[in-house]
Enzyme design. Structure first.
Site, PDB file in Angstrom:
ATOM      1  N   GLY A 187      15.653  15.527 -19.494  1.00 14.06           N
ATOM      2  CA  GLY A 187      15.529  14.077 -19.667  1.00 14.06           C
ATOM      3  C   GLY A 187      14.172  13.629 -20.183  1.00 14.06           C
ATOM      4  O   GLY A 187      13.923  12.428 -20.296  1.00 14.06           O
ATOM      5  N   ALA A 217       3.756  -5.018  -8.949  1.00 15.34           N
ATOM      6  CA  ALA A 217       4.306  -4.153  -7.879  1.00 15.34           C
ATOM      7  C   ALA A 217       5.666  -3.629  -8.305  1.00 15.34           C
ATOM      8  O   ALA A 217       6.493  -4.363  -8.826  1.00 15.34           O
ATOM      9  CB  ALA A 217       4.434  -4.943  -6.580  1.00 15.34           C
ATOM     10  N   ASN A 261       2.275   4.532 -22.310  1.00 10.19           N
ATOM     11  CA  ASN A 261       1.724   5.353 -21.218  1.00 10.19           C
ATOM     12  C   ASN A 261       0.295   4.913 -20.912  1.00 10.19           C
ATOM     13  O   ASN A 261      -0.603   5.115 -21.734  1.00 10.19           O
ATOM     14  CB  ASN A 261       1.726   6.830 -21.610  1.00 10.19           C
ATOM     15  CG  ASN A 261       3.115   7.406 -21.530  1.00 10.19           C
ATOM     16  OD1 ASN A 261       4.010   7.018 -22.271  1.00 10.19           O
ATOM     17  ND2 ASN A 261       3.312   8.292 -20.585  1.00 10.19           N
ATOM     18  N   TYR A 267      15.174   3.608 -13.456  1.00 11.05           N
ATOM     19  CA  TYR A 267      13.903   2.885 -13.560  1.00 11.05           C
ATOM     20  C   TYR A 267      13.894   1.996 -14.811  1.00 11.05           C
ATOM     21  O   TYR A 267      13.594   0.800 -14.744  1.00 11.05           O
ATOM     22  CB  TYR A 267      12.738   3.884 -13.588  1.00 11.05           C
ATOM     23  CG  TYR A 267      11.410   3.263 -13.957  1.00 11.05           C
ATOM     24  CD1 TYR A 267      10.697   2.499 -13.042  1.00 11.05           C
ATOM     25  CD2 TYR A 267      10.867   3.425 -15.240  1.00 11.05           C
ATOM     26  CE1 TYR A 267       9.480   1.924 -13.391  1.00 11.05           C
ATOM     27  CE2 TYR A 267       9.657   2.861 -15.596  1.00 11.05           C
ATOM     28  CZ  TYR A 267       8.966   2.105 -14.671  1.00 11.05           C
ATOM     29  OH  TYR A 267       7.763   1.528 -15.025  1.00 11.05           O
ATOM     30  N   GLY A 269      -0.649   2.004  -3.484  1.00 10.99           N
ATOM     31  CA  GLY A 269      -1.953   1.357  -3.715  1.00 10.99           C
ATOM     32  C   GLY A 269      -2.947   1.759  -2.634  1.00 10.99           C
ATOM     33  O   GLY A 269      -2.571   2.281  -1.589  1.00 10.99           O
ATOM     34  N   ILE A 309      -0.349  22.606 -16.645  1.00 10.52           N
ATOM     35  CA  ILE A 309       0.985  23.076 -17.059  1.00 10.52           C
ATOM     36  C   ILE A 309       1.580  22.074 -18.034  1.00 10.52           C
ATOM     37  O   ILE A 309       1.673  20.879 -17.735  1.00 10.52           O
ATOM     38  CB  ILE A 309       1.930  23.216 -15.842  1.00 10.52           C
ATOM     39  CG1 ILE A 309       1.345  24.221 -14.843  1.00 10.52           C
ATOM     40  CG2 ILE A 309       3.330  23.640 -16.282  1.00 10.52           C
ATOM     41  CD1 ILE A 309       2.087  24.283 -13.528  1.00 10.52           C
ATOM     42  N   GLN A 322       8.538   0.094  -7.868  1.00 12.14           N
ATOM     43  CA  GLN A 322       8.843   1.509  -7.694  1.00 12.14           C
ATOM     44  C   GLN A 322       8.625   2.078  -9.095  1.00 12.14           C
ATOM     45  O   GLN A 322       9.328   1.689 -10.021  1.00 12.14           O
ATOM     46  CB  GLN A 322      10.292   1.608  -7.207  1.00 12.14           C
ATOM     47  CG  GLN A 322      10.773   2.984  -6.788  1.00 12.14           C
ATOM     48  CD  GLN A 322      10.649   4.059  -7.839  1.00 12.14           C
ATOM     49  OE1 GLN A 322       9.772   4.930  -7.736  1.00 12.14           O
ATOM     50  NE2 GLN A 322      11.437   4.017  -8.862  1.00 12.14           N
ATOM     51  N   ILE A 323       7.657   2.982  -9.265  1.00 12.95           N
ATOM     52  CA  ILE A 323       7.256   3.342 -10.634  1.00 12.95           C
ATOM     53  C   ILE A 323       7.731   4.725 -11.086  1.00 12.95           C
ATOM     54  O   ILE A 323       7.468   5.120 -12.217  1.00 12.95           O
ATOM     55  CB  ILE A 323       5.720   3.281 -10.812  1.00 12.95           C
ATOM     56  CG1 ILE A 323       5.030   4.309  -9.911  1.00 12.95           C
ATOM     57  CG2 ILE A 323       5.181   1.876 -10.569  1.00 12.95           C
ATOM     58  CD1 ILE A 323       3.625   4.648 -10.382  1.00 12.95           C
ATOM     59  N   LEU A 353       0.802  -1.227   0.000  1.00 18.11           N
ATOM     60  CA  LEU A 353       0.000   0.000   0.000  1.00 18.11           C
ATOM     61  C   LEU A 353       0.834   1.277   0.000  1.00 18.11           C
ATOM     62  O   LEU A 353       0.375   2.318   0.449  1.00 18.11           O
ATOM     63  CB  LEU A 353      -0.999   0.013   1.185  1.00 18.11           C
ATOM     64  CG  LEU A 353      -2.025  -1.110   1.215  1.00 18.11           C
ATOM     65  CD1 LEU A 353      -2.999  -0.914   2.382  1.00 18.11           C
ATOM     66  CD2 LEU A 353      -2.830  -1.170  -0.100  1.00 18.11           C
TER      67      LEU A 353
END
Ligand SMILES: NC(=O)c1ccc[n+]([C@@H]2O[C@H](COP(=O)([O-])OP(=O)(O)OC[C@H]3O[C@@H](n4cnc5c(N)ncnc54)[C@H](O)[C@@H]3O)[C@@H](O)[C@H]2O)c1
Length: 319
Positions: free
Chosen positions: A273, A77, A173, A144, A40, A202, A79-80, A37
């Site tokens: 980047g 799951a 995406n 990543y 999530g 923006i 680290q995004i 969580l």
């Protein structure tokens, strides 16, 4: 009697994982979810799911897999955030690489039949204005992207040495209901929430940068297709996108049509980047995965908008 197959969805309380979970339950699978969580939400979890709140890196994860004996693993799951991966590459590698390796090890040890992995177009890096084919050179521009690519390699090696079948899905995406405003594809959510709260969105750069926006329900369908593919196309990598380019200016225009106050976007300097073009070639996927995207951008944006409008109403009513 029809066999009741059990699927472990890691990250099943998150954006994509919760849609995969809903679809699998709808298709008659039994679903267990492991999620810590961190991003999530409990409210994303279907009531029929068996939920374990724990980290994929924890020892408890092995005990859960040993006890539950899932047939399949859908591993979402992660680290995004690209930015967080640059701030803390070790944390990113721990969750994305070590976390994946641990799950592969348990999958092998406890007889999981197949692993479906959520990878990303970030593995390609800067490609120029083309539809990126699946065999394109891989040159990630962030930790990543590198951690996703490394995980892909471990998955392939687990298959080679331990015969653990897999399908790797490289998403473009992804957008849709339940997405948080952080992460790779959060722009639709961010802009929708701007319009709903009467703020100007923006745009970084000139807005002519393009993305391949894929609706989350199509991504869930791709996971189902991967889970159901038979041996001939097992253990392959697929691009999951639409093959259509949409500029950020065009996206803003399509969203703003749904709002009475004509809020024009503000422009800020391009982010360091930021990739200029990103669009996936999905010909091979359509040919071999028994999947094709079925939601148009227009339909997907409408569904997303309705979700956030309802959310906002719910929040106002104190629900
Ligand atoms: N959203 C996109 O556009 C996109 C694009 C390409 C790839 N992906 C990949 O798809 C997957 C799902 O992404 P999402 O957009 O749904 O993100 P999300 O943050 O909504 O979902 C990730 C889920 O994993 C959980 N989680 C994170 N670290 C964990 C850990 N250590 N142990 C247990 N649970 C943990 C989070 O709480 C969350 O519920 C990720 O692997 C991501 O890299 C997403």
């Amino acid at each position: 009697m029809k066999e009741l197959l059990k699927v472990l969805v890691t990250g099943g309380a998150g954006f994509i994982g919760s849609h995969v979970t809903d679809l699998l339950l709808d298709q008659g699978y039994e679903v267990i979810v492991i999620d810590n969580l961190i991003s999530g939400k409990l409210k994303n979890l279907h009531r029929d799911v068996v939920f374990y709140q724990t980290d994929i890196l924890s020892q408890e994860t092995e005990q859960i897999i040993k006890k539950e004996k899932p047939d399949y693993l859908v591993h979402t799951a992660a680290q995004i955030s690209v930015a967080k991966s640059i701030e803390s590459p070790i944390n990113d590698a721990n969750i994305n690489i070590i976390g994946t390796m641990k799950l592969l090890d348990y999958a092998n040890k406890y007889g999981i039949k197949k692993v479906i992995f959520s990878s990303s177009c970030a593995v390609y890096g800067e490609t120029g204005d083309i539809n990126i084919p699946i065999n394109h050179k891989l040159a990630p521009l962030s930790f990543y992207g590198a951690s996703k690519l490394t995980s892909e390699m471990y998955i392939q090696l687990y298959c080679k040495f331990y015969h653990l079948p897999y399908t790797i899905l490289r998403y473009s995406n992804v957008y849709g209901p339940r997405q948080s405003s952080q992460g790779e594809g959060g722009v639709v959510t961010i802009f929708t929430n701007c319009y709903l709260s009467q703020k100007r969105p923006i745009i970084y750069g000139d807005g002519e940068q393009t993305r391949d926006f894929i609706f989350v329900k199509d991504v869930a369908m791709a996971n189902l297709a991967a889970l159901q593919t038979r041996n001939s196309v097992n253990s392959r990598i697929f691009n999951i996108g639409t093959g259509d380019k949409t500029s950020i200016n065009k996206l803003t225009e399509s969203l703003s049509k749904h709002f009475p106050d004509k809020l024009t976007p503000q422009y800020s300097p391009a982010l360091d980047g930021d990739i200029r073009f990103s669009c996936l070639d999905i010909e091979d996927t359509i040919k071999n995965l028994n999947w094709r995207p079925s939601w148009s951008l227009k339909q997907g944006l409408e569904e997303t908008l309705t979700y956030y409008q309802n959310e906002m109403r719910g929040n106002k009513d104190g629900k």
